[in-house]
Design a protein around this motif. Structure first.
Motif, PDB file in Angstrom:
ATOM      1  N   VAL A 146      63.221  41.002 -23.437  1.00 24.94           N
ATOM      2  CA  VAL A 146      63.876  40.411 -21.638  1.00 24.94           C
ATOM      3  C   VAL A 146      63.004  39.089 -21.072  1.00 24.94           C
ATOM      4  CG1 VAL A 146      64.362  42.604 -20.557  1.00 24.94           C
ATOM      5  CG2 VAL A 146      62.073  42.335 -20.394  1.00 24.94           C
ATOM      6  N   ILE A 147      62.076  39.146 -21.406  1.00 21.21           N
ATOM      7  CA  ILE A 147      61.004  37.917 -21.096  1.00 21.21           C
ATOM      8  C   ILE A 147      61.359  36.995 -21.954  1.00 21.21           C
ATOM      9  CG2 ILE A 147      59.500  36.778 -20.844  1.00 21.21           C
ATOM     10  CD1 ILE A 147      59.252  38.257 -19.032  1.00 21.21           C
ATOM     11  N   ARG A 148      61.877  36.955 -23.587  1.00 24.91           N
ATOM     12  CA  ARG A 148      62.287  35.893 -24.310  1.00 24.91           C
ATOM     13  C   ARG A 148      63.940  35.483 -23.853  1.00 24.91           C
ATOM     14  NH1 ARG A 148      60.884  39.245 -28.251  1.00 24.91           N
ATOM     15  NH2 ARG A 148      62.639  39.785 -29.437  1.00 24.91           N
ATOM     16  N   LYS A 149      65.213  36.073 -23.244  1.00 25.84           N
ATOM     17  CA  LYS A 149      66.073  36.551 -22.800  1.00 25.84           C
ATOM     18  C   LYS A 149      66.206  34.775 -21.452  1.00 25.84           C
ATOM     19  CE  LYS A 149      69.950  37.124 -25.056  1.00 25.84           C
ATOM     20  NZ  LYS A 149      70.050  36.449 -25.537  1.00 25.84           N
ATOM     21  N   ALA A 150      64.754  36.109 -20.528  1.00 23.71           N
ATOM     22  CA  ALA A 150      65.301  34.954 -18.795  1.00 23.71           C
ATOM     23  C   ALA A 150      64.640  33.317 -19.686  1.00 23.71           C
ATOM     24  CB  ALA A 150      64.012  35.792 -18.056  1.00 23.71           C
ATOM     25  N   ALA A 151      63.897  33.818 -20.357  1.00 24.86           N
ATOM     26  CA  ALA A 151      63.004  31.742 -20.811  1.00 24.86           C
ATOM     27  C   ALA A 151      63.560  31.447 -21.242  1.00 24.86           C
ATOM     28  CB  ALA A 151      61.800  32.296 -21.723  1.00 24.86           C
ATOM     29  N   THR A 152      64.810  31.461 -22.075  1.00 26.62           N
ATOM     30  CA  THR A 152      65.533  30.809 -22.314  1.00 26.62           C
ATOM     31  C   THR A 152      66.600  30.526 -21.610  1.00 26.62           C
ATOM     32  OG1 THR A 152      65.094  32.227 -25.110  1.00 26.62           O
ATOM     33  CG2 THR A 152      67.026  30.631 -24.794  1.00 26.62           C
ATOM     34  N   LEU A 153      67.713  31.505 -20.939  1.00 23.88           N
ATOM     35  CA  LEU A 153      68.325  30.910 -20.253  1.00 23.88           C
ATOM     36  C   LEU A 153      67.590  29.928 -19.480  1.00 23.88           C
ATOM     37  CD1 LEU A 153      70.021  34.169 -18.619  1.00 23.88           C
ATOM     38  CD2 LEU A 153      71.075  32.799 -19.959  1.00 23.88           C
ATOM     39  N   ALA A 154      66.857  29.735 -19.097  1.00 22.02           N
ATOM     40  CA  ALA A 154      66.048  28.780 -17.866  1.00 22.02           C
ATOM     41  C   ALA A 154      66.036  27.909 -18.405  1.00 22.02           C
ATOM     42  CB  ALA A 154      64.518  29.708 -16.914  1.00 22.02           C
ATOM     43  N   PHE A 155      65.450  27.845 -19.455  1.00 27.11           N
ATOM     44  CA  PHE A 155      65.775  26.291 -20.508  1.00 27.11           C
ATOM     45  C   PHE A 155      66.568  25.449 -20.334  1.00 27.11           C
ATOM     46  CE2 PHE A 155      62.036  28.139 -23.390  1.00 27.11           C
ATOM     47  CZ  PHE A 155      61.004  28.549 -22.678  1.00 27.11           C
ATOM     48  N   CYS A 156      68.191  26.364 -20.306  1.00 28.23           N
ATOM     49  CA  CYS A 156      69.181  25.792 -20.701  1.00 28.23           C
ATOM     50  C   CYS A 156      69.417  24.484 -18.506  1.00 28.23           C
ATOM     51  CB  CYS A 156      70.215  26.269 -20.417  1.00 28.23           C
ATOM     52  SG  CYS A 156      70.520  27.599 -21.933  1.00 28.23           S
ATOM     53  N   ALA A 157      69.148  24.947 -18.385  1.00 30.60           N
ATOM     54  CA  ALA A 157      68.695  24.306 -16.463  1.00 30.60           C
ATOM     55  C   ALA A 157      67.849  23.506 -16.181  1.00 30.60           C
ATOM     56  CB  ALA A 157      68.343  25.742 -15.506  1.00 30.60           C
ATOM     57  N   LEU A 158      66.846  22.378 -17.611  1.00 23.01           N
ATOM     58  CA  LEU A 158      65.889  21.373 -17.761  1.00 23.01           C
ATOM     59  C   LEU A 158      66.174  20.550 -17.918  1.00 23.01           C
ATOM     60  CD1 LEU A 158      63.508  21.823 -20.491  1.00 23.01           C
ATOM     61  CD2 LEU A 158      63.460  22.301 -18.607  1.00 23.01           C
ATOM     62  N   PRO A 159      66.487  19.657 -16.992  1.00 23.69           N
ATOM     63  CA  PRO A 159      66.711  18.072 -16.122  1.00 23.69           C
ATOM     64  C   PRO A 159      67.180  17.516 -17.776  1.00 23.69           C
ATOM     65  CG  PRO A 159      64.664  18.468 -15.998  1.00 23.69           C
ATOM     66  CD  PRO A 159      64.936  19.618 -16.036  1.00 23.69           C
ATOM     67  N   SER A 160      67.404  16.626 -17.734  1.00 23.21           N
ATOM     68  CA  SER A 160      67.553  15.314 -18.821  1.00 23.21           C
ATOM     69  C   SER A 160      66.090  14.810 -20.046  1.00 23.21           C
ATOM     70  CB  SER A 160      69.156  14.536 -19.065  1.00 23.21           C
ATOM     71  OG  SER A 160      68.489  13.653 -18.068  1.00 23.21           O
ATOM     72  N   ARG A 161      66.359  14.040 -20.736  1.00 23.18           N
ATOM     73  CA  ARG A 161      64.842  13.547 -21.132  1.00 23.18           C
ATOM     74  C   ARG A 161      64.582  12.188 -19.913  1.00 23.18           C
ATOM     75  NH1 ARG A 161      63.554   9.085 -24.065  1.00 23.18           N
ATOM     76  NH2 ARG A 161      61.078   9.270 -25.012  1.00 23.18           N
ATOM     77  N   GLU A 162      65.839  11.700 -19.697  1.00 19.78           N
ATOM     78  CA  GLU A 162      65.739   9.931 -18.533  1.00 19.78           C
ATOM     79  C   GLU A 162      65.054  11.036 -16.807  1.00 19.78           C
ATOM     80  OE1 GLU A 162      65.943   7.581 -19.256  1.00 19.78           O
ATOM     81  OE2 GLU A 162      65.304   8.083 -21.120  1.00 19.78           O
ATOM     82  N   ALA A 163      65.822  12.382 -16.983  1.00 21.75           N
ATOM     83  CA  ALA A 163      65.680  13.066 -15.367  1.00 21.75           C
ATOM     84  C   ALA A 163      63.593  13.026 -15.059  1.00 21.75           C
ATOM     85  CB  ALA A 163      66.100  13.630 -15.715  1.00 21.75           C
ATOM     86  N   PHE A 164      63.598  13.843 -16.942  1.00 22.32           N
ATOM     87  CA  PHE A 164      61.832  14.604 -17.231  1.00 22.32           C
ATOM     88  C   PHE A 164      61.193  13.238 -17.074  1.00 22.32           C
ATOM     89  CE2 PHE A 164      59.130  17.506 -18.244  1.00 22.32           C
ATOM     90  CZ  PHE A 164      60.154  18.662 -18.362  1.00 22.32           C
ATOM     91  N   LEU A 165      61.785  13.005 -17.445  1.00 20.22           N
ATOM     92  CA  LEU A 165      60.609  11.426 -17.017  1.00 20.22           C
ATOM     93  C   LEU A 165      60.353  10.862 -16.350  1.00 20.22           C
ATOM     94  CD1 LEU A 165      61.291   9.494 -20.478  1.00 20.22           C
ATOM     95  CD2 LEU A 165      59.568  10.962 -20.271  1.00 20.22           C
ATOM     96  N   GLU A 166      61.587  10.785 -15.001  1.00 19.07           N
ATOM     97  CA  GLU A 166      61.770  10.080 -14.047  1.00 19.07           C
ATOM     98  C   GLU A 166      60.737  10.827 -12.897  1.00 19.07           C
ATOM     99  OE1 GLU A 166      64.821   9.668 -10.964  1.00 19.07           O
ATOM    100  OE2 GLU A 166      65.386   8.446 -12.656  1.00 19.07           O
TER     101      GLU A 166
END
Ligand code: 1PZ
Length: 207
Positions: A146-166
């Motif tokens: 369950v945790i692996r599933k939830a974590a993997t789902l959350a990762f899809c919401a990560l900002p783009s590289r540009e936004a992340f660096l910002e």
């Protein structure tokens, strides 16, 4: 915190990593409260609610360690391990709230962080893929389905590289990348010191 206002990785990397490294401790025992994790956690919280199940767990762990540190006057990770092992390894294994098993969780997360930041630095724009790969190579082996599933789902919401660096708030992207290059070796060293210590005391599989 609203997006972009986190002192986050800049604070973590320039100041905390050095504190951590100086004492060979990943957490709580440097002159800086919580030994550097607060920089990361503030940053994680600035990424939004999707990640709050992750940051809640991490905050709980850092808080537990800080409480232990104050109660027992631990001056280093090494002194905590020594004290907690003094009643014998079996007693330590039976404790669900030991500092050692808590540090171990954050230690595994630090490996994830190292791999992820290395990926980010490499220039690969696929943050979700980088994050998932880093996760699968580190924490995933220790998490139930369950945790692996939830974590993997959350990762899809990560900002783009540009936004992340910002949101790292370091300045222009090139500067953020340079800062990562400066910080990653500290993370690697802290990881290595903890790994060696825990291996020597056979603590790498604490339940
Ligand atoms: C930027 C995106 C952030 C991704 C962070 C990657 C880590 C994913 C971890 C997902 C698990 C969160 C839910 C809680 C899990 C706990 O069950 C486990 C085991 O602890 P136990 O149950 O045995 O007490 N907790 C952990 O493995 C610790 C996770 C800490 C994560 C810290 C992330 C730091 C992020 C820094 C961001 C720059």
């Amino acid at each position: 915190r609203p997006r972009g206002s986190s002192p986050g990785l800049r604070v973590m990397c320039r100041r905390c990593c050095k504190h951590l490294w100086a004492q060979g401790c990943p957490l709580g025992f440097s002159s800086h409260p919580s030994g550097g994790w607060d920089g990361f956690l503030g940053f994680l919280q600035s990424l939004g609610a999707v990640f709050s199940f992750i940051s809640k767990d991490a905050v709980a762990k850092v808080t537990l360690l800080e409480t232990h540190r104050q109660r027992h006057n631990f001056v280093s990770l090494q002194s905590m391990v020594e004290q907690e092992l003094s009643a014998g390894p079996a007693a330590l294994r039976a404790r669900p709230d030991s500092g050692c098993r808590t540090v171990l969780r954050l230690h595994r997360a630090l490996r994830w962080l190292q791999l992820f930041l290395e990926g980010l630095r490499s220039g690969d724009p696929r943050t979700s893929v980088l994050c998932t790969d880093a996760y699968n190579a580190s924490l995933a082996a220790h998490h139930p389905w369950v945790i692996r599933k939830a974590a993997t789902l959350a990762f899809c919401a990560l900002p783009s590289r540009e936004a992340f660096l910002e949101v790292m708030n370091v300045g222009p992207p090139e500067e953020a990348v340079a800062m990562l290059g400066e910080a990653i070796p500290y993370i690697r060293d802290v990881y290595g010191i903890t790994e060696e210590l825990f291996e020597r005391h056979k603590l790498l599989d604490l339940p």
